[in-house]
Scaffold this motif. Structure first.
Motif, PDB file in Angstrom:
ATOM      1  N   SER A   1       3.666 -14.331  18.234  1.00 11.45           N
ATOM      2  CA  SER A   1       3.911 -15.693  18.734  1.00 11.45           C
ATOM      3  C   SER A   1       2.604 -16.321  19.197  1.00 11.45           C
TER       4      SER A   1
ATOM      5  N   HIS B   1       6.205  -8.893  18.757  1.00  8.51           N
ATOM      6  CA  HIS B   1       6.657 -10.262  18.473  1.00  8.51           C
ATOM      7  C   HIS B   1       5.987 -11.275  19.404  1.00  8.51           C
ATOM      8  N   HIS B   2       5.641 -10.852  20.624  1.00  7.58           N
ATOM      9  CA  HIS B   2       4.940 -11.754  21.540  1.00  7.58           C
ATOM     10  C   HIS B   2       3.512 -11.994  21.043  1.00  7.58           C
TER      11      HIS B   2
ATOM     12  N   SER C   1       0.566 -17.503  16.316  1.00  9.83           N
ATOM     13  CA  SER C   1       0.997 -18.819  15.789  1.00  9.83           C
ATOM     14  C   SER C   1       0.523 -19.932  16.707  1.00  9.83           C
TER      15      SER C   1
ATOM     16  N   LYS D   1       7.473 -15.954  24.552  1.00 11.11           N
ATOM     17  CA  LYS D   1       7.685 -14.652  23.902  1.00 11.11           C
ATOM     18  C   LYS D   1       8.292 -14.805  22.509  1.00 11.11           C
ATOM     19  N   ASN D   2       9.251 -15.720  22.390  1.00  9.99           N
ATOM     20  CA  ASN D   2       9.905 -15.905  21.086  1.00  9.99           C
ATOM     21  C   ASN D   2       9.492 -17.218  20.417  1.00  9.99           C
ATOM     22  N   TYR D   3       8.321 -17.709  20.805  1.00 10.89           N
ATOM     23  CA  TYR D   3       7.827 -18.998  20.312  1.00 10.89           C
ATOM     24  C   TYR D   3       7.957 -19.121  18.789  1.00 10.89           C
ATOM     25  N   ARG D   4       7.493 -18.095  18.100  1.00  8.11           N
ATOM     26  CA  ARG D   4       7.456 -18.157  16.640  1.00  8.11           C
ATOM     27  C   ARG D   4       8.857 -18.369  16.063  1.00  8.11           C
ATOM     28  N   LYS D   5       9.817 -17.679  16.649  1.00  9.07           N
ATOM     29  CA  LYS D   5      11.186 -17.743  16.142  1.00  9.07           C
ATOM     30  C   LYS D   5      11.901 -19.028  16.600  1.00  9.07           C
TER      31      LYS D   5
END
Ligand SMILES: Cc1cc2nc3c(=O)[nH]c(=O)nc-3n(C[C@H](O)[C@H](O)[C@H](O)COP(=O)(O)OP(=O)(O)OC[C@H]3O[C@@H](n4cnc5c(N)ncnc54)[C@H](O)[C@@H]3O)c2cc1C
Length: 495
Positions: free
Chosen positions: A263, A259-260, A266, A210-214
């Motif tokens: 992610s 945001h998911h 990305s 879920k927060n992969y990008r961050k």
């Protein structure tokens, strides 16, 4: 007899060779432990152990389809000759492989043998790369067409298994990494086997990603937030098409949080990069040993400082974030992208080591070793491609930004546990008064072996002195023409 030669494709799903051979009446699958391959400097215990785990699981699945999986220890041509003498007419099915010079030469020998013996060898495409390949211009479109193609069905169950032969080169169990002289794999390595890959994939899609990008860049969060699918893609327990298909489907239908979705965006780009980098080695096998950009040959000495090299490998350079990464890598067989880039930058810029000096050792640590990605990324992070931005990472800045509380450092460099948090990134910068008051103990942790600021500056000057010449610019254009990404958004980032 239809023989399926398994290589970096240790699964039954979406497997062209197994599926096609299963349409015939007599088939077997085989994995060949090649002594010459296992003796190559880029083959290590982590790879071997992952392969063995995966084969064990695969064998169970194949048994349920009445397909025997045979293990051989020998060179491929020898094994094929024995099988030919037993079965007279054989057809060989395998996926193509994108490896370095050694696998390339071995495949040429196999081809020659097949031609001489009148054996049909059917090579199936892998969808990461294009073969035959013309040029980069249409690469992204053609890659997309490849991964979008319908996947192969599960192989047909055979009415009964063929009676497995018995040869001296065969072994009932796959040999362990210790038995083949590779020693112990990393104690906290990722386990192989498709079921492990599927479990990782499901947990990444449902929750972890879920927060992969961050969270992908920090070594504190990355071990959990990244998919960790890389060894499964490298050794083929999952196919790129399966993963790509599910990811794009989830992105468009299942995932609602913005945001998911971003992610997943990305993540999908990185699947694309995978092929982009592998294609470079497929196109030019010489990059295994030569810089993409010829003017960078000889930039660094062929044999750099031995003490620096050993200190870097052992995680005792005196730069805590670098040492934490190196120790984590040796223990787990994995690092996230940013930390891989940073430790290579440190080795090649600050310690001034040639990328070829660290290539094989790193390859053996990474359970997910994929030659095309590894070689291209190493050269990119060492600044010798001529087409990528020069990135000299400041490890102290990375440390403060990505491990602000020193959690990762303390986990892997426990000598520094008693250092106040604000000094954990540079433990020798503690003011004398505080040092005296706290009576600090660094448990024998070394002083930095180089001055990071000074060596970075020197390295940049040396690299830019070459990069800015007219001749270098002309040659860079040629490298770009052959290997550079045509996507504007990506070209600056990853060539
Ligand atoms: C010096 C260096 C060497 C590397 N060597 C390898 C290697 O041998 N094998 C390997 O798979 N990756 C390699 N990478 C790329 C990257 O670090 C790993 O793919 C990633 O850390 C794997 O973890 P993951 O599966 O959780 O990745 P995720 O972030 O979840 O990404 C999903 C997948 O996309 C692909 N991918 C991700 N990042 C990249 C990238 N930058 N370039 C190409 N493909 C990418 C991988 O297949 C990965 O499994 C290297 C990077 C550097 C800087």
């Amino acid at each position: 007899m239809h023989l399926v030669w398994l290589k970096r494709d240790l699964r039954i799903e979406d497997h062209g060779p197994l599926f096609r051979a299963s349409l015939t009446e007599k088939m077997m699958a085989m994995y060949i432990f090649e002594p010459k391959r296992m003796a190559q400097p880029d083959y290590g215990a982590n790879h071997h152990a992952f392969i063995v785990d995966s084969l064990r699981e695969l064998q169970q699945e194949l048994v349920s389809l009445n397909i025997p999986l045979l293990y051989f220890v020998g060179e491929v041509v020898e094994v094929l000759s024995t099988l030919k003498s037993r079965y007279k007419t054989i057809h060989l099915h395998s996926h193509m492989e994108v490896g370095g010079g050694w696998t390339y030469d071995r495949d040429k020998q196999v081809k020659r043998w097949c031609q001489q013996q009148g054996v049909e060898w059917i090579e199936y495409p892998i969808f990461e790369v294009l073969r035959p390949y013309q040029n980069r211009d249409q690469w992204a479109t053609r890659w997309r067409e490849g991964v979008d193609k319908a996947r192969f069905p599960t192989p047909h169950k055979q009415s009964r298994p063929v009676e497995p032969p018995s040869f001296p080169t065969m072994t009932v169990e796959p040999p362990s990494s210790q038995q083949v002289g590779l020693g112990e794999p990393a104690p906290q390595r990722q386990q192989g086997g498709r079921s492990q890959g599927i479990a990782l994939w499901q947990s990444f899609l449902a929750e972890r990603g879920k927060n992969y990008r961050k969270e992908m860049s920090s070594p504190v969060t990355a071990f959990d937030a990244c998919s960790r699918l890389s060894p499964h893609l490298a050794w083929g327990t999952l196919s790129i098409r399966e993963v790509y298909r599910v990811a794009t489907h989830a992105q468009s239908t299942l995932v609602s949080a913005k945001h998911h979705r971003r992610s997943l965006d990305s993540f999908i780009s990185r699947l694309h990069w995978r092929g982009h980098f592998m294609q470079k080695l497929e196109d030019q096998v010489e990059i295994e040993n030569h810089c993409f950009h010829p003017l960078f040959e000889g930039l660094r000495p062929q044999k750099g400082n031995r003490d620096y090299l050993e200190a870097w490998k052992e995680g005792r350079t005196g730069v805590p974030i670098v040492d934490a990464c190196m120790r984590a890598l040796v223990a787990t067989g994995w690092l996230n992208f940013r930390m891989r880039a940073m430790v290579v930058s440190f080795a090649c810029y600050n310690l001034w080591l040639d990328w070829r000096e660290i290539r094989d050792w790193l390859a053996c640590q990474f359970t997910d070793y994929e030659p095309g990605i590894h070689i291209s990324q190493l050269q990119m992070q060492a600044g010798v491609t001529g087409i990528n931005a020069i990135r000299v990472y400041n490890p102290y800045k990375q440390s403060v930004d990505l491990d602000p509380e020193g959690v990762f450092i303390m986990r892997w460099v426990p000598e520094l546990c008693s250092i106040p948090k604000e000094y954990i990134h540079q433990p020798f910068e503690v003011p004398p008064l505080i040092e005296l008051m706290l009576n600090l103990d660094r448990g024998g942790y070394p002083q930095p072996i180089v001055d990071v600021e000074q060596t970075s500056k020197q390295a940049k000057e040396r690299v830019f002195a070459i990069k800015q010449s007219l001749e270098a610019k002309v040659l860079s254009q040629q490298v770009f023409q052959r290997h550079g990404s045509r996507r504007k958004r990506h070209s600056k980032l990853e060539g």
